[in-house]
Every structure is written in structure tokens, then in C-alpha cells.
Enzyme design. Structure first.
Site, PDB file in Angstrom:
ATOM      1  N   GLY A  70       0.808  -1.220   0.000  1.00  0.00           N
ATOM      2  CA  GLY A  70       0.000   0.000   0.000  1.00  0.00           C
ATOM      3  C   GLY A  70       0.837   1.263   0.000  1.00  0.00           C
ATOM      4  N   THR A  71       1.917   1.273   0.768  1.00  0.00           N
ATOM      5  CA  THR A  71       2.745   2.476   0.859  1.00  0.00           C
ATOM      6  C   THR A  71       3.334   2.829  -0.503  1.00  0.00           C
ATOM      7  OG1 THR A  71       3.259   1.974   3.158  1.00  0.00           O
ATOM      8  CG2 THR A  71       4.764   3.485   2.016  1.00  0.00           C
ATOM      9  N   ASN A 151      -8.599   3.620   8.025  1.00  0.00           N
ATOM     10  CA  ASN A 151      -8.019   2.507   8.773  1.00  0.00           C
ATOM     11  C   ASN A 151      -8.324   2.559  10.263  1.00  0.00           C
ATOM     12  OD1 ASN A 151      -6.260   4.761   8.019  1.00  0.00           O
ATOM     13  ND2 ASN A 151      -4.776   3.886   9.431  1.00  0.00           N
ATOM     14  N   GLN A 179      -7.933  -0.412   2.969  1.00  0.00           N
ATOM     15  CA  GLN A 179      -8.787  -0.920   4.059  1.00  0.00           C
ATOM     16  C   GLN A 179     -10.189  -1.307   3.607  1.00  0.00           C
ATOM     17  OE1 GLN A 179      -7.930  -1.766   7.025  1.00  0.00           O
ATOM     18  NE2 GLN A 179      -5.925  -0.797   7.289  1.00  0.00           N
ATOM     19  N   ALA A 200      -1.947  -6.628  -0.176  1.00  0.00           N
ATOM     20  CA  ALA A 200      -2.383  -8.011   0.070  1.00  0.00           C
ATOM     21  C   ALA A 200      -2.533  -8.351   1.548  1.00  0.00           C
ATOM     22  CB  ALA A 200      -1.382  -8.973  -0.572  1.00  0.00           C
ATOM     23  N   HIS A 201      -1.641  -7.803   2.410  1.00  0.00           N
ATOM     24  CA  HIS A 201      -1.647  -8.300   3.794  1.00  0.00           C
ATOM     25  C   HIS A 201      -2.852  -7.832   4.600  1.00  0.00           C
ATOM     26  CE1 HIS A 201      -0.076  -4.873   6.381  1.00  0.00           C
ATOM     27  NE2 HIS A 201       0.338  -4.424   5.205  1.00  0.00           N
ATOM     28  N   THR A 237      12.715  -7.044 -10.931  1.00  0.00           N
ATOM     29  CA  THR A 237      12.246  -8.423 -11.101  1.00  0.00           C
ATOM     30  C   THR A 237      11.052  -8.667 -10.179  1.00  0.00           C
ATOM     31  OG1 THR A 237      14.464  -9.103 -11.673  1.00  0.00           O
ATOM     32  CG2 THR A 237      12.963 -10.850 -10.958  1.00  0.00           C
ATOM     33  N   CYS A 325       1.181   2.217  12.745  1.00  0.00           N
ATOM     34  CA  CYS A 325       2.435   2.960  12.655  1.00  0.00           C
ATOM     35  C   CYS A 325       2.617   3.895  13.841  1.00  0.00           C
ATOM     36  CB  CYS A 325       2.483   3.783  11.377  1.00  0.00           C
ATOM     37  SG  CYS A 325       1.947   2.873   9.951  1.00  0.00           S
TER      38      CYS A 325
HETATM   39  N1  PLP Z   1      -3.056   2.871   3.475  1.00  0.00           N
HETATM   40  C1  PLP Z   1      -3.845   2.482   4.484  1.00  0.00           C
HETATM   41  C2  PLP Z   1      -5.207   3.068   4.613  1.00  0.00           C
HETATM   42  C3  PLP Z   1      -3.384   1.565   5.411  1.00  0.00           C
HETATM   43  O1  PLP Z   1      -4.167   1.189   6.428  1.00  0.00           O
HETATM   44  C4  PLP Z   1      -2.068   1.048   5.273  1.00  0.00           C
HETATM   45  C5  PLP Z   1      -1.511   0.093   6.278  1.00  0.00           C
HETATM   46  O2  PLP Z   1      -1.601   0.284   7.460  1.00  0.00           O
HETATM   47  C6  PLP Z   1      -1.292   1.474   4.186  1.00  0.00           C
HETATM   48  C7  PLP Z   1      -1.819   2.380   3.305  1.00  0.00           C
HETATM   49  C8  PLP Z   1       0.104   0.955   3.963  1.00  0.00           C
HETATM   50  O3  PLP Z   1       0.051  -0.327   3.385  1.00  0.00           O
HETATM   51  P1  PLP Z   1       1.346  -1.295   3.473  1.00  0.00           P
HETATM   52  O4  PLP Z   1       1.418  -1.766   4.882  1.00  0.00           O
HETATM   53  O5  PLP Z   1       1.020  -2.414   2.513  1.00  0.00           O
HETATM   54  O6  PLP Z   1       2.503  -0.496   3.032  1.00  0.00           O
END
Ligand code: PLP
Length: 387
Positions: A70-71, A151, A179, A200-201, A237, A325
Site C-alpha cells: 500500500g505504501t 483505517n 482498508q 495483500a496483507h 524483477t 504505525c
Molecule cells: N493505506 C492504508 C489506509 C493503510 O491502512 C495502510 C496500512 O496500514 C497502508 C496504506 C500501507 O500499506 P502497506 O502496509 O502495505 O505499506
């Protein structure tokens, strides 16, 4: 007994996903760019996962770019659009004030590069009002970034309305759907978005893999440069096992959504109403609807959230004080602050986020423990205040 009520932080990997990961890691070790048999098998694994993700969100396989999560997807969307559109003179970005740090901190970096950034307010409901976007948007706005579901409190934003406003002004709309995927149905065409991030996680897939959906024709410059992977949109890759795991998680999510969403909502509502009824001085933060079915964020008067988190952990119950975080720090949540909650309430809130595998018995166990834990913590606080 260990109870996991922190699925918005991360979810357990589904056994079928773990099987796919292991099989691909050992059997399909080829480099998907290689022309020979081994490479082509790895490529076939990636193509299959790409189709699964596309089917889950209603997009085309060619519109999916795999990322590290996601980041990276959020960074790619914002920095990629900024790089592509800077020469056009559009130098304004808009986001909601309750975005994840992956968006907010990236916007700060772009602001240092000379981009103007506007953060849209939310009220106590935690929902962005489309009128606030109408007021903030200008002919210079390149992209509007508003998350699909939050989130920390789970509220769902009116993305289709916001996208219509963005498009009327020639801007793109990016939504961070990290989310919402796997919790509610997500369809990129119905939402009318141009870019969508997923990870995915958060839906029983592996960590370190995600995707950015980029609508065909949207102008986005790649931020990872090198080889011609992912149609020259993201060099490096491919993480073939991770991608295979994401694909299986996507197929499972699509299949289970109609049964899992109401099941989780019933559990969450049972937990929420029992806490409100049995623990004094509690309140739900943010609108209860529209909200993803698994999340409730509850404030407990006269308690420090971190102490409650630790006390619950000692009973075997995992919860969170907001975004993963920022836990471990006593900073009040930026989401609850943006909603206008007074500082004490923003500091005494706990997020319960449920998922596959949680049961009525687990909810009842947590509800049976909470009143005594809260009473004890409150009496300690009173003693501290008197001392
Ligand atoms: N965006 C939202 C709304 C999230 O809740 C999170 C993870 O906490 C992220 C982005 C970041 O995703 P990732 O942990 O896959 O980098």
C-alpha cells in the site's frame, strides 16, 4: 487463549495463500522476463494473479501494476501523477486530512518540491463532505486523493461523488482502498476513480506485495526506474511468490465477500453494543454508517488507550490504539484530532478490527473482561491524580 482483533493492522495469511506461496517459491523460480520455459511459467503465474486482482476490483488486467504494498502504491500514485503533470502547470494536490501517513507524508515531500497541498476537513462523522472538495479544487489541481475506508474508524468516503467533482475540474482521483478491499465490494468503474491502491496483507495475503490500478490512459510516470517490467511502469524483477499469494487472496476475497461481510458486521455490532451497554463512559468515534463491517473505534473516558491495550494484551486480546504505525507513541491520532475530538478523547480510544476466524465466543470473552479492566485502570488514574 489468544484473540486477534487487529485485522486493520494486518491479517493472518490464509492457508491456501501460504500453499500458493510455497509452491511458487519452490517450483516456479524462473525470472518472468526470461524467454525460456522457466521464465514463461513464472510469467503465467503473474498473469493469473493479475486477472484475479482485475476481477476483484472490476478493472482490466493490463491496468494493474504490482508494487511492494500500500505504501508504494500511494507513493506511486501521487509522485507518479505529480511527475507526469508538473509540465502542464497543474501544481496543486488535494487529500483528506484523515489519510494514512503513506499519503500525508508523501504530500509533505511534494510540498517541499513546490506543490501546493490542500487537506480537506472532516467533521465528527469522519466523512469528507463533497462540498469541501468543490470549494478547494482549482484549475491547477492535478490529483485528489481520498481513501475509500479509513483505517482507524472504518468510515467509507463518498468516492464516486468526489471523483465526479475532480473530473469536472480536469483532475484525477486516487483512492487508497487498502482498508476496503476484501471488506466491502470495490468496483473501480462504479467508483469512477483513476487510480486505486491495494495491499495483500490486509486481506489474508502476504506482506510486501500490493498493486496500483491505473485507469487506461491516466498519465502516471513510473517512480522505480530500470528494466521494462510491468509494461515499463515499475522496474524490478517481480516478486512472483508474493504476486501468486496476492492473486489467491483476491480470488478468496471475491468468493467470501457476500458471506464474510455480514458475519463480521454481526460480530462487530455485538461487540460494540455490549461494550457501550456494559462499560460506562464509552462512545463510538465517527459515523456508524457508512462504515466497513469489521471496525469499531471506541473511546473510554478517563483511561489512557495504551494502558488499556496492554491490559487487554495481558488477557490475550490484541487490539490497537489507532494506526499501527503510530502505536507505541502517545501522540493522539491525527484522524481523531481532524474529527475535532478533544485531546483526552483522542488519546483514550481503542480500535477493534475483526476478521475471518473471529467468533461470538471471542467477542463474549472480551466483553466479559472489559468492565473489570476499565474499572481497575480508572481507579489507578484516580489514585495518580490524588497523589
Ligand atoms: N493505506 C492504508 C489506509 C493503510 O491502512 C495502510 C496500512 O496500514 C497502508 C496504506 C500501507 O500499506 P502497506 O502496509 O502495505 O505499506
Amino acid at each position: 487463549m489468544r484473540i486477534y482483533f487487529d485485522h486493520n493492522a494486518t491479517t493472518p495469511v490464509d492457508p491456501a495463500v501460504a500453499d500458493a506461496l510455497t509452491r511458487v517459491m519452490t517450483e516456479e523460480f524462473g525470472n518472468a522476463s526470461s524467454v525460456h520455459h522457466f521464465g514463461q511459467r513464472a510469467k503465467a503465474v503473474i498473469d493469473e494473479a493479475r486477472s484475479a486482482i482485475a476481477a476483484l476490483i472490476g478493472g482490466e488486467p493490463s491496468e494493474i501494476v504490482f508494487t511492494s504494498g500500500g505504501t508504494e502504491s500511494d507513493n506511486f500514485a501521487l509522485r507518479g501523477v505529480a511527475d507526469a503533470l508538473e509540465p502542464t502547470g497543474r501544481k496543486h494536490l488535494i487529500a483528506s486530512s484523515i489519510e494514512h501517513e503513506a499519503v500525508l507524508v508523501t504530500l509533505r515531500a511534494l510540498a517541499r518540491r513546490g506543490w501546493k497541498v490542500t487537506l480537506l476537513p472532516v467533521d465528527a462523522t469522519g466523512i469528507v463532505k463533497p462540498e469541501s472538495l468543490s470549494q478547494a479544487i482549482t484549475p491547477d489541481t492535478a490529483v485528489v486523493s481520498v481513501m475509500h475506508a479509513n483505517n482507524e474508524i472504518g468510515t467509507i468516503q463518498p468516492i464516486a461523488e468526489l471523483a465526479a467533482i475532480a473530473h469536472a475540474h480536469g483532475a484525477l482521483l486516487h483512492t487508497d482502498a487498502v482498508q476496503s478491499i476484501g471488506k466491502i465490494s470495490v468496483d473501480v468503474r462504479a467508483l469512477g476513480v483513476d487510480l486505486l491502491s491495494l495491499s495483500a496483507h490486509k486481506f489474508n495475503g502476504p506482506k510486501g506485495i500490493g498493486a496500483l490500478w491505473i485507469k487506461r490512459g491516466a498519465r502516471v510516470t513510473s517512480i522505480l526506474t530500470g528494466g521494462k517490467h510491468e509494461r515499463s511502469r515499475r522496474a524490478g524483477t517481480e516478486n512472483v511468490p508474493g504476486i501468486a499469494g496476492l492473486g489467491v487472496a483476491a480470488r478468496l476475497a471475491a468468493r467470501k465477500l457476500t458471506t464474510e461481510a455480514p458475519r463480521t458486521a454481526a460480530l462487530r455490532d455485538r461487540l460494540e453494543s455490549a461494550i457501550l451497554a456494559r462499560v460506562t463512559g464509552t462512545a463510538v468515534n465517527g459515523a456508524r454508517e457508512p462504515r466497513v463491517p469489521n471496525t469499531t473505534n471506541i473511546s473510554f473516558d478517563a483511561i489512557e488507550a495504551e494502558s488499556l491495550l496492554i491490559a487487554l494484551d495481558l488477557e490475550g486480546v490484541a487490539v490497537s490504539t489507532g494506526s499501527a504505525c503510530s502505536s507505541g507513541t502517545l501522540e493522539p491520532s491525527h484522524v481523531l484530532r481532524a474529527m475535532g475530538l478533544p485531546s483526552p478523547r483522542a488519546q483514550n480510544s481503542i480500535r477493534f478490527s475483526l476478521g475471518a476466524g473471529n467468533t461470538d465466543a471471542e467477542v463474549d470473552f472480551v466483553v466479559s473482561k472489559l468492565p473489570a479492566i476499565v474499572d481497575k485502570l480508572r481507579s489507578l488514574t484516580r489514585t495518580k491524580v490524588r497523589a
